[in-house]
Write an enzyme that holds these catalytic residues in place. Structure first.
Site, PDB file in Angstrom:
ATOM      1  N   THR A  14     -30.803  14.925 -12.721  1.00 32.90           N
ATOM      2  CA  THR A  14     -31.626  15.533 -11.504  1.00 32.90           C
ATOM      3  C   THR A  14     -31.496  14.509 -10.329  1.00 32.90           C
ATOM      4  O   THR A  14     -31.529  15.168  -8.970  1.00 32.90           O
ATOM      5  CB  THR A  14     -32.934  15.329 -11.861  1.00 32.90           C
ATOM      6  OG1 THR A  14     -33.315  16.439 -12.777  1.00 32.90           O
ATOM      7  CG2 THR A  14     -33.968  15.548 -10.719  1.00 32.90           C
ATOM      8  N   SER A  58     -27.509  15.304 -18.402  1.00 31.27           N
ATOM      9  CA  SER A  58     -27.450  14.472 -19.596  1.00 31.27           C
ATOM     10  C   SER A  58     -27.388  14.854 -20.751  1.00 31.27           C
ATOM     11  O   SER A  58     -27.049  14.098 -21.893  1.00 31.27           O
ATOM     12  CB  SER A  58     -28.667  13.303 -19.158  1.00 31.27           C
ATOM     13  OG  SER A  58     -29.703  13.530 -19.763  1.00 31.27           O
ATOM     14  N   THR A  90     -32.189  11.918 -16.803  1.00 28.78           N
ATOM     15  CA  THR A  90     -33.337  10.883 -17.548  1.00 28.78           C
ATOM     16  C   THR A  90     -33.314  11.502 -18.969  1.00 28.78           C
ATOM     17  O   THR A  90     -33.939  10.693 -19.781  1.00 28.78           O
ATOM     18  CB  THR A  90     -34.486  11.254 -16.779  1.00 28.78           C
ATOM     19  OG1 THR A  90     -35.046  12.426 -16.708  1.00 28.78           O
ATOM     20  CG2 THR A  90     -34.597  10.499 -15.336  1.00 28.78           C
ATOM     21  N   ASP A  91     -33.097  12.662 -19.199  1.00 27.32           N
ATOM     22  CA  ASP A  91     -33.406  13.549 -20.614  1.00 27.32           C
ATOM     23  C   ASP A  91     -32.961  12.437 -21.798  1.00 27.32           C
ATOM     24  O   ASP A  91     -33.387  12.298 -22.961  1.00 27.32           O
ATOM     25  CB  ASP A  91     -32.945  14.799 -20.570  1.00 27.32           C
ATOM     26  CG  ASP A  91     -33.642  15.803 -19.851  1.00 27.32           C
ATOM     27  OD1 ASP A  91     -34.768  15.230 -19.456  1.00 27.32           O
ATOM     28  OD2 ASP A  91     -33.184  16.859 -19.606  1.00 27.32           O
TER      29      ASP A  91
HETATM   30  N1  ASP Z   1     -31.951  17.910 -16.826  1.00 23.39           N
HETATM   31  C1  ASP Z   1     -31.820  16.812 -16.473  1.00 23.39           C
HETATM   32  C2  ASP Z   1     -30.767  15.711 -17.230  1.00 23.39           C
HETATM   33  O1  ASP Z   1     -29.687  15.696 -16.732  1.00 23.39           O
HETATM   34  C3  ASP Z   1     -33.237  16.092 -15.910  1.00 23.39           C
HETATM   35  C4  ASP Z   1     -33.235  14.777 -15.424  1.00 23.39           C
HETATM   36  O2  ASP Z   1     -32.248  14.466 -14.876  1.00 23.39           O
HETATM   37  O3  ASP Z   1     -34.086  14.275 -15.352  1.00 23.39           O
HETATM   38  O4  ASP Z   1     -31.293  15.077 -17.985  1.00 23.39           O
END
Ligand code: ASP
Length: 331
Positions: A14, A58, A90-91
């Site tokens: 994100t 992620s 963040t995931d």
């Molecule tokens: N879907 C995103 C990820 O790549 C969510 C994020 O970045 O917070 O984890």
């Protein structure tokens, strides 16, 4: 500016996303240079070397990618970087940070950050997180303490941090002991540091990480799920048990058989606290799990226990060493 040299290695997520047009969903179109250009304040903190290492969500990251990233971080240190910031989704950030903590063989600060709101959202947090992450990576107090996660102006140890909320910008916390530091008005504070660095694993590039299954027990569950964990696919297993290490008598038999097939670690599905080893002597209590050869995760949650077991299996550790390392991870 002359000053600390900080390498920013961007992986996507994100923090790398913005909508093509207002009101549209975001696409992952920002690379490391875009992030740096959008944040002129970085130049007042450090000399930045930006690199787009990957641009993926992620959930797509793998052990192999993290092993390659660890090698890249070591090279960055050899090339003169005083610190490294990794930006990513963040995931799975709590997992990748834990892996980097155990794979990176340099003492320069390594800081992982991301964003909960993409660049098109009011209150987007990516650039604020990046600035604080660079400040921490440039700080001498972040040296030698292991991989850190900086989000929402808090500093967390990779060993304890977890993503605790699906959407909040305050999603990262360390339930066992809290943040170890913070950033305020650009000042970096890390008053709490670990007593020692966790063991680091030298896994040569090209070595395939063994698959470790992760199963969470739940009310009325079927032992069939455990029986399906086969040795063709998996080299080890982690089971998230109830409370301090309890399972149903129904699951006990299947778990004992699983432990006969592969190293099997039991953690608490609560994700926080230490599993018992000598408290309950009934039903599918921890005493029965130990008798059947399961290994306590001690204080690691299921996600992190799975990573540690995969690292241990990658270096050929046996039962004794696995037990000792889970114990050591709580010290
Ligand atoms: N879907 C995103 C990820 O790549 C969510 C994020 O970045 O917070 O984890």
């Amino acid at each position: 500016m002359s000053g600390p040299v900080i390498a920013i290695l961007a992986l996507g997520g994100t923090i790398a996303a913005s909508p093509a047009q207002p009101g549209h969903a975001a696409t992952m179109d920002l690379d490391a240079n875009d992030l740096v250009r959008a944040l002129p304040a970085l130049a007042t903190v450090a000399e930045i070397r930006a690199e787009s290492f990957l641009r993926i969500g992620s959930a797509e990251l793998s052990f192999a990618a993290m092993s390659a990233l660890a090698a890249r971080i070591q090279n960055a240190a050899a090339e003169g970087a005083d610190g490294v910031v990794v930006t990513q989704g963040t995931d799975t950030l709590e997992e990748t940070a834990f892996l980097l903590d155990r794979l990176v063989q340099t003492d320069i600060p390594v800081v992982v950050t991301g964003a909960m709101r993409n660049a098109g959202h009011p209150g987007a947090d990516g650039l604020a997180n990046l600035l604080s992450a660079v400040r921490v990576a440039a700080s001498p107090v972040a040296r030698g303490v292991g991989t850190l996660v900086v989000m929402n102006d808090e500093v967390h140890l990779a060993r304890f941090v977890r993503k605790g909320h699906a959407t909040s910008t305050a999603t990262f916390d360390s339930p066992q002991l809290g943040a170890v530091g913070w950033v305020a008005e650009g000042r970096v504070r890390i008053p709490l540091v670990p007593r020692h660095r966790a063991r680091r694993f030298d896994v040569p590039g090209g070595v395939a990480f063994p698959q470790v299954a992760l199963v969470k027990l739940s009310l009325g569950d079927s032992p069939r799920l455990i029986e399906l964990i086969d040795t063709d696919t998996f080299a080890g297993a982690v089971v998230e048990t109830y409370g301090a290490g309890h399972v149903s008598e129904r699951a006990l038999e299947a778990l004992g058989n699983l432990a006969d097939r592969m190293p099997t670690v039991f953690a608490s599905r609560t994700g926080v606290g230490e599993v018992h080893t000598a408290t309950c002597d009934f039903g599918g209590s921890e005493l029965r799990l130990l008798e059947r050869g399961l290994i306590p995760s001690v204080a690691l949650d299921g996600l992190k226990a799975r990573l540690l077991l995969a690292l241990l299996l990658a270096v050929g550790a046996g039962q004794q060493e696995i037990r000792a390392e889970f114990e050591a991870a709580a010290e």
